[in-house]
Design a protein around this motif. Structure first.
Motif, PDB file in Angstrom:
ATOM      1  N   THR A  74      -0.094 -18.982  27.902  1.00 22.21           N
ATOM      2  CA  THR A  74      -0.682 -17.670  28.131  1.00 22.21           C
ATOM      3  C   THR A  74      -0.618 -16.836  26.854  1.00 22.21           C
ATOM      4  O   THR A  74      -1.619 -16.240  26.440  1.00 22.21           O
ATOM      5  CB  THR A  74       0.038 -16.950  29.286  1.00 22.21           C
ATOM      6  OG1 THR A  74      -0.121 -17.737  30.469  1.00 22.21           O
ATOM      7  CG2 THR A  74      -0.506 -15.559  29.516  1.00 22.21           C
ATOM      8  N   ALA A  75       0.535 -16.806  26.211  1.00 25.47           N
ATOM      9  CA  ALA A  75       0.687 -16.040  24.971  1.00 25.47           C
ATOM     10  C   ALA A  75      -0.128 -16.648  23.832  1.00 25.47           C
ATOM     11  O   ALA A  75      -0.744 -15.921  23.044  1.00 25.47           O
ATOM     12  CB  ALA A  75       2.161 -15.954  24.586  1.00 25.47           C
ATOM     13  N   LEU A  76      -0.145 -17.978  23.754  1.00 26.80           N
ATOM     14  CA  LEU A  76      -0.934 -18.649  22.716  1.00 26.80           C
ATOM     15  C   LEU A  76      -2.417 -18.319  22.841  1.00 26.80           C
ATOM     16  O   LEU A  76      -3.076 -17.966  21.865  1.00 26.80           O
ATOM     17  CB  LEU A  76      -0.757 -20.173  22.822  1.00 26.80           C
ATOM     18  CG  LEU A  76       0.427 -20.780  22.129  1.00 26.80           C
ATOM     19  CD1 LEU A  76       0.661 -22.193  22.637  1.00 26.80           C
ATOM     20  CD2 LEU A  76       0.206 -20.792  20.637  1.00 26.80           C
ATOM     21  N   VAL A  77      -2.937 -18.455  24.047  1.00 28.45           N
ATOM     22  CA  VAL A  77      -4.355 -18.186  24.279  1.00 28.45           C
ATOM     23  C   VAL A  77      -4.673 -16.722  23.989  1.00 28.45           C
ATOM     24  O   VAL A  77      -5.689 -16.411  23.354  1.00 28.45           O
ATOM     25  CB  VAL A  77      -4.768 -18.589  25.716  1.00 28.45           C
ATOM     26  CG1 VAL A  77      -6.131 -18.037  26.091  1.00 28.45           C
ATOM     27  CG2 VAL A  77      -4.778 -20.116  25.828  1.00 28.45           C
ATOM     28  N   ALA A  78      -3.797 -15.819  24.409  1.00 22.14           N
ATOM     29  CA  ALA A  78      -4.036 -14.395  24.159  1.00 22.14           C
ATOM     30  C   ALA A  78      -4.092 -14.115  22.658  1.00 22.14           C
ATOM     31  O   ALA A  78      -4.983 -13.393  22.190  1.00 22.14           O
ATOM     32  CB  ALA A  78      -2.949 -13.548  24.824  1.00 22.14           C
ATOM     33  N   GLY A  79      -3.168 -14.695  21.914  1.00 22.52           N
ATOM     34  CA  GLY A  79      -3.157 -14.489  20.466  1.00 22.52           C
ATOM     35  C   GLY A  79      -4.383 -15.050  19.782  1.00 22.52           C
ATOM     36  O   GLY A  79      -4.965 -14.412  18.904  1.00 22.52           O
ATOM     37  N   LEU A  80      -4.796 -16.247  20.178  1.00 20.66           N
ATOM     38  CA  LEU A  80      -5.983 -16.859  19.592  1.00 20.66           C
ATOM     39  C   LEU A  80      -7.253 -16.103  20.004  1.00 20.66           C
ATOM     40  O   LEU A  80      -8.192 -15.989  19.222  1.00 20.66           O
ATOM     41  CB  LEU A  80      -6.064 -18.339  19.970  1.00 20.66           C
ATOM     42  CG  LEU A  80      -4.962 -19.215  19.365  1.00 20.66           C
ATOM     43  CD1 LEU A  80      -4.971 -20.607  20.000  1.00 20.66           C
ATOM     44  CD2 LEU A  80      -5.093 -19.305  17.852  1.00 20.66           C
ATOM     45  N   HIS A  81      -7.247 -15.580  21.209  1.00 21.16           N
ATOM     46  CA  HIS A  81      -8.375 -14.764  21.671  1.00 21.16           C
ATOM     47  C   HIS A  81      -8.474 -13.477  20.851  1.00 21.16           C
ATOM     48  O   HIS A  81      -9.571 -13.087  20.419  1.00 21.16           O
ATOM     49  CB  HIS A  81      -8.222 -14.443  23.158  1.00 21.16           C
ATOM     50  CG  HIS A  81      -9.256 -13.510  23.680  1.00 21.16           C
ATOM     51  ND1 HIS A  81     -10.553 -13.897  23.922  1.00 21.16           N
ATOM     52  CD2 HIS A  81      -9.202 -12.194  23.985  1.00 21.16           C
ATOM     53  CE1 HIS A  81     -11.245 -12.859  24.366  1.00 21.16           C
ATOM     54  NE2 HIS A  81     -10.440 -11.811  24.408  1.00 21.16           N
ATOM     55  N   GLU A  82      -7.334 -12.822  20.621  1.00 20.43           N
ATOM     56  CA  GLU A  82      -7.321 -11.586  19.823  1.00 20.43           C
ATOM     57  C   GLU A  82      -7.826 -11.830  18.405  1.00 20.43           C
ATOM     58  O   GLU A  82      -8.420 -10.936  17.796  1.00 20.43           O
ATOM     59  CB  GLU A  82      -5.909 -10.991  19.781  1.00 20.43           C
ATOM     60  CG  GLU A  82      -5.485 -10.373  21.088  1.00 20.43           C
ATOM     61  CD  GLU A  82      -4.022  -9.948  21.093  1.00 20.43           C
ATOM     62  OE1 GLU A  82      -3.403  -9.886  20.002  1.00 20.43           O
ATOM     63  OE2 GLU A  82      -3.506  -9.688  22.188  1.00 20.43           O
ATOM     64  N   ARG A  83      -7.613 -13.027  17.889  1.00 18.65           N
ATOM     65  CA  ARG A  83      -8.095 -13.371  16.551  1.00 18.65           C
ATOM     66  C   ARG A  83      -9.562 -13.794  16.556  1.00 18.65           C
ATOM     67  O   ARG A  83     -10.113 -14.104  15.515  1.00 18.65           O
ATOM     68  CB  ARG A  83      -7.238 -14.500  15.972  1.00 18.65           C
ATOM     69  CG  ARG A  83      -5.828 -14.055  15.668  1.00 18.65           C
ATOM     70  CD  ARG A  83      -4.927 -15.186  15.262  1.00 18.65           C
ATOM     71  NE  ARG A  83      -5.414 -15.945  14.122  1.00 18.65           N
ATOM     72  CZ  ARG A  83      -4.877 -17.088  13.704  1.00 18.65           C
ATOM     73  NH1 ARG A  83      -3.814 -17.584  14.342  1.00 18.65           N
ATOM     74  NH2 ARG A  83      -5.369 -17.722  12.667  1.00 18.65           N
ATOM     75  N   GLY A  84     -10.176 -13.815  17.742  1.00 19.94           N
ATOM     76  CA  GLY A  84     -11.583 -14.174  17.850  1.00 19.94           C
ATOM     77  C   GLY A  84     -11.856 -15.665  17.803  1.00 19.94           C
ATOM     78  O   GLY A  84     -12.993 -16.087  17.607  1.00 19.94           O
ATOM     79  N   LEU A  85     -10.813 -16.477  18.040  1.00 21.30           N
ATOM     80  CA  LEU A  85     -10.951 -17.929  17.949  1.00 21.30           C
ATOM     81  C   LEU A  85     -11.261 -18.591  19.283  1.00 21.30           C
ATOM     82  O   LEU A  85     -11.759 -19.717  19.309  1.00 21.30           O
ATOM     83  CB  LEU A  85      -9.675 -18.530  17.354  1.00 21.30           C
ATOM     84  CG  LEU A  85      -9.264 -17.964  15.984  1.00 21.30           C
ATOM     85  CD1 LEU A  85      -7.909 -18.512  15.563  1.00 21.30           C
ATOM     86  CD2 LEU A  85     -10.338 -18.243  14.948  1.00 21.30           C
TER      87      LEU A  85
END
Length: 152
Positions: A74-85
């Motif tokens: 959940t945290a990994l996906v959120a971080g990658l999403h915030e980076r636009g990836l």
């Protein structure tokens, strides 16, 4: 009264699973150094490459494939999403299955990272040696298809 167990370095080195664990930690450090200039961790690379191979996955599927707990994903996906990836999909929310997919920026970063990670095969010597390592470990990885919560 505890008995002494006279273990030698050869005894330690004869434990295949322990040797693999130690090697995995060293390899993870090396891969982290290779990916650091791209501001990408080995686990984040794992998320990107798994999505590229499957087109779109749920977070639970990603957790199993990458070998992390669902809570960590959940945290990994959120971080990658915030980076636009990553694109997390429109149907997010508790109890709703949402599919995670790479964005064009995620594909571009993966295109930079993939050659660096693939080049790590040279750490094993020849192409044949790297292939032998993959072949030897694949049966162990095939056994990790259970619930992601079981990942240590």
């Amino acid at each position: 009264m505890p008995q002494d167990f006279p273990a030698t370095r050869d005894d330690v080195d004869a434990i295949a699973a322990w040797t693999v664990i130690r090697a995995a930690r060293e390899l993870a450090r090396g891969l982290a150094a290779e990916l650091d200039p791209l501001d990408l961790s080995p686990v984040e690379f794992g998320v990107l490459i798994q999505l590229a191979a499957a087109d779109a996955l749920s977070q639970a599927e990603l957790a199993r494939l990458v070998g992390v707990r669902p809570q960590s994903m959940t945290a990994l996906v959120a971080g990658l999403h915030e980076r636009g990836l990553l694109d997390r999909g429109a149907e997010r929310g508790r109890g709703r299955l949402s599919r995670v997919a790479l964005t064009p920026a995620g594909r571009a970063l993966l295109a930079e990272a993939y050659p660096r990670v693939l080049a790590s095969n040279r750490w094993f010597g020849s192409d044949e040696a790297a292939s032998a390592v993959v072949t030897a470990l694949r049966p162990v990885l095939a056994e990790t298809t259970g619930p992601a919560d079981a990942v240590p």
